[in-house]
Design an enzyme around this catalytic site. Structure first.
Site, short mmCIF file in Angstrom:
data_model
loop_
_atom_site.label_atom_id
_atom_site.label_comp_id
_atom_site.label_asym_id
_atom_site.label_seq_id
_atom_site.Cartn_x
_atom_site.Cartn_y
_atom_site.Cartn_z
N LEU A 15 0.84 -1.22 0.00
CA LEU A 15 0.00 0.00 0.00
C LEU A 15 0.87 1.25 0.00
N GLY A 107 6.86 3.60 11.04
CA GLY A 107 6.31 2.91 12.22
C GLY A 107 4.80 2.90 12.14
N SER A 108 4.15 3.23 13.24
CA SER A 108 2.68 3.21 13.27
C SER A 108 2.20 3.96 14.51
N SER A 109 0.97 4.46 14.45
CA SER A 109 0.42 5.21 15.60
C SER A 109 0.21 4.30 16.81
N CYS A 110 0.26 2.97 16.62
CA CYS A 110 0.03 2.07 17.76
C CYS A 110 1.25 2.00 18.69
N TYR A 137 3.66 -5.98 17.68
CA TYR A 137 4.01 -5.16 16.51
C TYR A 137 4.50 -3.78 16.98
N PRO A 164 2.76 6.70 10.68
CA PRO A 164 1.47 6.91 10.04
C PRO A 164 0.30 6.49 10.92
N THR A 165 -0.81 7.19 10.77
CA THR A 165 -2.07 6.74 11.35
C THR A 165 -2.64 5.62 10.45
N HIS A 180 -6.98 -4.26 7.48
CA HIS A 180 -7.44 -3.19 8.36
C HIS A 180 -8.92 -2.91 8.08
N LYS A 188 -16.62 -5.67 2.21
CA LYS A 188 -17.84 -6.29 2.76
C LYS A 188 -19.09 -5.62 2.18
N TRP A 234 -17.06 -5.78 13.12
CA TRP A 234 -16.46 -6.24 14.37
C TRP A 234 -16.55 -5.20 15.49
N ARG A 241 -11.05 6.20 15.06
CA ARG A 241 -9.82 6.03 14.29
C ARG A 241 -9.62 7.24 13.38
N ASP A 302 -12.51 -4.46 20.11
CA ASP A 302 -12.56 -3.06 19.68
C ASP A 302 -11.15 -2.49 19.47
N1 NDP Z 1 -1.55 0.08 6.22
C1 NDP Z 1 -1.69 0.84 7.30
O1 NDP Z 1 -2.82 1.23 7.69
C2 NDP Z 1 -0.49 1.27 8.07
C3 NDP Z 1 0.81 0.92 7.70
N2 NDP Z 1 1.88 1.36 8.47
C4 NDP Z 1 3.27 1.01 8.12
O2 NDP Z 1 3.56 1.38 6.79
C5 NDP Z 1 4.49 0.45 6.23
C6 NDP Z 1 3.93 -0.14 4.95
O3 NDP Z 1 2.72 -0.80 5.23
P1 NDP Z 1 1.71 -1.27 4.06
O4 NDP Z 1 2.16 -0.69 2.77
O5 NDP Z 1 0.35 -1.05 4.56
O6 NDP Z 1 1.99 -2.84 4.05
P2 NDP Z 1 1.68 -3.90 2.91
O7 NDP Z 1 1.35 -5.17 3.61
O8 NDP Z 1 0.71 -3.35 1.92
O9 NDP Z 1 3.08 -4.05 2.17
C7 NDP Z 1 4.18 -4.54 2.87
C8 NDP Z 1 5.33 -4.72 1.91
O10 NDP Z 1 6.42 -5.24 2.68
C9 NDP Z 1 7.06 -6.20 1.92
N3 NDP Z 1 7.60 -7.26 2.77
C10 NDP Z 1 6.97 -7.90 3.79
N4 NDP Z 1 7.78 -8.84 4.31
C11 NDP Z 1 8.95 -8.79 3.60
C12 NDP Z 1 10.15 -9.50 3.64
N5 NDP Z 1 10.35 -10.49 4.52
N6 NDP Z 1 11.12 -9.19 2.76
C13 NDP Z 1 10.94 -8.21 1.85
N7 NDP Z 1 9.83 -7.47 1.78
C14 NDP Z 1 8.83 -7.77 2.63
C15 NDP Z 1 6.04 -6.82 0.95
O11 NDP Z 1 6.76 -7.18 -0.22
P3 NDP Z 1 6.19 -8.15 -1.39
O12 NDP Z 1 4.94 -7.51 -1.90
O13 NDP Z 1 7.27 -8.17 -2.40
O14 NDP Z 1 5.93 -9.48 -0.75
C16 NDP Z 1 5.07 -5.66 0.76
O15 NDP Z 1 5.32 -4.98 -0.44
C17 NDP Z 1 4.75 -0.60 7.31
O16 NDP Z 1 5.91 -0.26 8.02
C18 NDP Z 1 3.55 -0.47 8.22
O17 NDP Z 1 3.87 -0.88 9.51
C19 NDP Z 1 1.69 2.11 9.59
C20 NDP Z 1 0.44 2.47 9.99
C21 NDP Z 1 -0.75 2.10 9.27
C1 F7E Z 2 -2.87 0.79 11.78
C2 F7E Z 2 -3.10 -0.07 13.00
O1 F7E Z 2 -4.03 -1.11 12.71
C3 F7E Z 2 -4.28 -2.04 13.74
O2 F7E Z 2 -5.06 -1.46 14.75
P1 F7E Z 2 -6.57 -1.08 14.58
O3 F7E Z 2 -6.69 0.33 14.18
O4 F7E Z 2 -7.29 -1.47 15.82
O5 F7E Z 2 -7.00 -2.08 13.40
P2 F7E Z 2 -8.17 -2.28 12.38
O6 F7E Z 2 -8.10 -1.29 11.28
O7 F7E Z 2 -8.10 -3.71 11.99
O8 F7E Z 2 -9.53 -2.07 13.22
C4 F7E Z 2 -10.01 -0.82 13.61
C5 F7E Z 2 -11.36 -0.95 14.29
O9 F7E Z 2 -12.33 -1.37 13.32
C6 F7E Z 2 -13.12 -2.43 13.85
N1 F7E Z 2 -13.70 -3.22 12.76
C7 F7E Z 2 -15.03 -3.32 12.48
N2 F7E Z 2 -15.25 -4.16 11.47
C8 F7E Z 2 -14.01 -4.58 11.07
C9 F7E Z 2 -13.62 -5.49 10.04
O10 F7E Z 2 -14.42 -6.04 9.29
N3 F7E Z 2 -12.27 -5.66 9.90
C10 F7E Z 2 -11.34 -5.02 10.70
N4 F7E Z 2 -10.01 -5.22 10.48
N5 F7E Z 2 -11.72 -4.20 11.70
C11 F7E Z 2 -13.04 -3.98 11.88
C12 F7E Z 2 -12.15 -3.17 14.76
O11 F7E Z 2 -12.80 -4.01 15.67
C13 F7E Z 2 -11.43 -1.99 15.42
O12 F7E Z 2 -12.23 -1.47 16.45
C14 F7E Z 2 -3.05 -2.48 14.48
O13 F7E Z 2 -3.22 -3.84 14.81
C15 F7E Z 2 -1.82 -2.08 13.82
O14 F7E Z 2 -1.65 -2.77 12.61
C16 F7E Z 2 -1.83 -0.65 13.50
O15 F7E Z 2 -0.85 0.04 13.65
#
Ligand code: NDP
Ligand code: F7E
Length: 343
Positions: A15, A107-110, A137, A164-165, A180, A188, A234, A241, A302
């Site tokens: 992503l 990193g991440s907001s968590c 994580y 990032p959030t 997420h 869904k 869920w 969020r 939650d």
């Molecule tokens: N998505 C979100 O809501 C959030 C994301 N972040 C952070 O942002 C960053 C990117 O996340 P996002 O883009 O969502 O994640 P994705 O799951 O969409 O992508 C993760 C990428 O990491 C690569 N990867 C995973 N494991 C390995 C490995 N062992 N070796 C090489 N490459 C690997 C994958 O490569 P390949 O495709 O080639 O397998 C993939 O392209 C992360 O650090 C995440 O923690 C933070 C907060 C929120």
């Molecule tokens: C970015 C952040 O993302 C993760 O944290 P999170 O924000 O709690 O994750 P989430 O997006 O999966 O859920 C947000 C909320 O939404 C509700 N919820 C409802 N219905 C669905 C549902 O259908 N799927 C999911 N996944 N959640 C649902 C769910 O129960 C929760 O209350 C970290 O583990 C960690 O990865 C991190 O850093």
């Protein structure tokens, strides 16, 4: 970053990584180093060392990680802590040793404590207990921030961190168990709309493009029983969020890579506003156009009640998010539908 610099985007198919590639190309950066996990498994120190020794990238965006929503984080804690510690440790160390000019760690907001003040400033790191559904994580991500700071302190390595959030947008993960919340809502509600219209072919196409639909979701859609489709979400819908479109996130990453940021090296990235899960579900439901029933499954967690970012540090440097939540979800849904129409 000079336009001819060699820029490594670790995780370029994900992503965030794919959005960083788009933003870099638009800005005229062409010398991009891209490797899939199959080509270079970043958990493998020897493979990472070999890649950096051969390529010597000038700049590194570290967007490769083991990533997932609340269920995946809570179910696979060992995988989340191990893979993330391995990937980030290998990449940060190799980047330092091959004289990378700047590395941006994601990193991440968590990482912030569950009882943190809202909005959460960068200064509340390590001031309290973490949210249990994703503490493993979070611990890995905190170690990544601290590793960047330690390498800066001891070696003068220019390693900075962006937190990032919750993100969403093109190339999101739509696996209904591991994703997420926002991609889960899009998928869904879309499937329920197709089920309501009796569009079995559309549901099959969706499954081919986005992966198997779990049995509980199939049941709720009434695919085998002929009952009217329901969307099961869920938890209580009560938690808040903050959602940021990934194009804004990528823009912030490029901004940070190109700015003088001293004395800070940790930056929250978000919009500064949040919304309840119930309200965002209603918004997605409206955008997708599903008029049926929504049920909340209280047996699912939650997670943290609220994790709003204090984004004043980044605002003070001159960066702000631009994409509104409604526009961003409309664009993400249009992209989601385009992907199935091209099958
Ligand atoms: N998505 C979100 O809501 C959030 C994301 N972040 C952070 O942002 C960053 C990117 O996340 P996002 O883009 O969502 O994640 P994705 O799951 O969409 O992508 C993760 C990428 O990491 C690569 N990867 C995973 N494991 C390995 C490995 N062992 N070796 C090489 N490459 C690997 C994958 O490569 P390949 O495709 O080639 O397998 C993939 O392209 C992360 O650090 C995440 O923690 C933070 C907060 C929120
Ligand atoms: C970015 C952040 O993302 C993760 O944290 P999170 O924000 O709690 O994750 P989430 O997006 O999966 O859920 C947000 C909320 O939404 C509700 N919820 C409802 N219905 C669905 C549902 O259908 N799927 C999911 N996944 N959640 C649902 C769910 O129960 C929760 O209350 C970290 O583990 C960690 O990865 C991190 O850093």
């Amino acid at each position: 970053m000079e336009k001819g610099s060699k820029v490594y985007i670790a995780g370029h198919r994900g992503l965030v990584g794919s959005a960083i590639v788009r933003v870099l190309k638009e800005a005229g950066y062409e010398n991009l180093l891209l490797r899939t996990s199959a080509e270079t498994d970043l958990r493998n120190q020897a493979a990472v060392d070999a890649l950096f020794a051969a390529e010597k990238p000038d700049y590194v965006f570290l967007a490769a990680a083991k990533v997932g929503g609340i269920y995946a984080n809570d179910t696979y804690p060992a995988d989340f802590i191990r893979d993330n510690l391995q990937i980030q440790t290998n990449v940060i160390d190799a980047a330092y040793r091959s004289r990378t000019k700047r590395l941006l760690f994601l990193g991440s907001s968590c990482i912030y404590p569950k009882p943190a003040p809202q909005p959460m400033p960068e200064s509340c790191l390590l001031t309290g207990e973490l949210e249990p559904t994703n503490e493993w994580y979070a611990i890995a991500k905190i170690a990544g921030i601290k590793m960047c700071q330690a390498y800066q302190k001891q070696y003068g390595f220019d390693a900075i961190s962006a937190m990032p959030t919750n993100l969403y947008g093109p190339n999101d993960n739509f696996d209904l168990e591991k994703s997420h919340v926002l991609p889960a809502l899009i998928r869904k509600f879309h499937l329920a709309k197709l089920a309501m219209a009796g569009d079995a072919e559309g549901i099959m196409e969706d499954e081919v493009r986005y992966g198997a639909i779990p049995n509980d979701v199939k049941e709720s859609l009434g695919l085998n029983s002929g009952l009217s489709p329901k969307v099961i979400l869920w938890g209580s819908g009560g938690p808040y969020r903050e959602f940021l479109h990934v194009d804004d996130m990528a823009d912030a990453c490029l901004f940070l890579m190109n700015r003088q940021v001293v004395p800070n090296n940790l930056f929250n990235v978000g919009t500064g506003t949040d919304i309840t899960i119930r309200a965002v579900a209603e918004l997605v439901q409206k955008i997708v156009g599903f008029s049926g029933e929504v049920v909340w499954d209280a047996s699912k967690p939650d997670g943290t009640p609220r994790k709003l970012m204090d984004v004043s540090r980044l605002h003070d440097l001159g960066w702000k998010a631009r994409i509104s939540l409604e526009d961003g979800i409309r664009a993400a849904y249009a992209h989601y539908c385009d992907q199935t129409e091209t099958l």
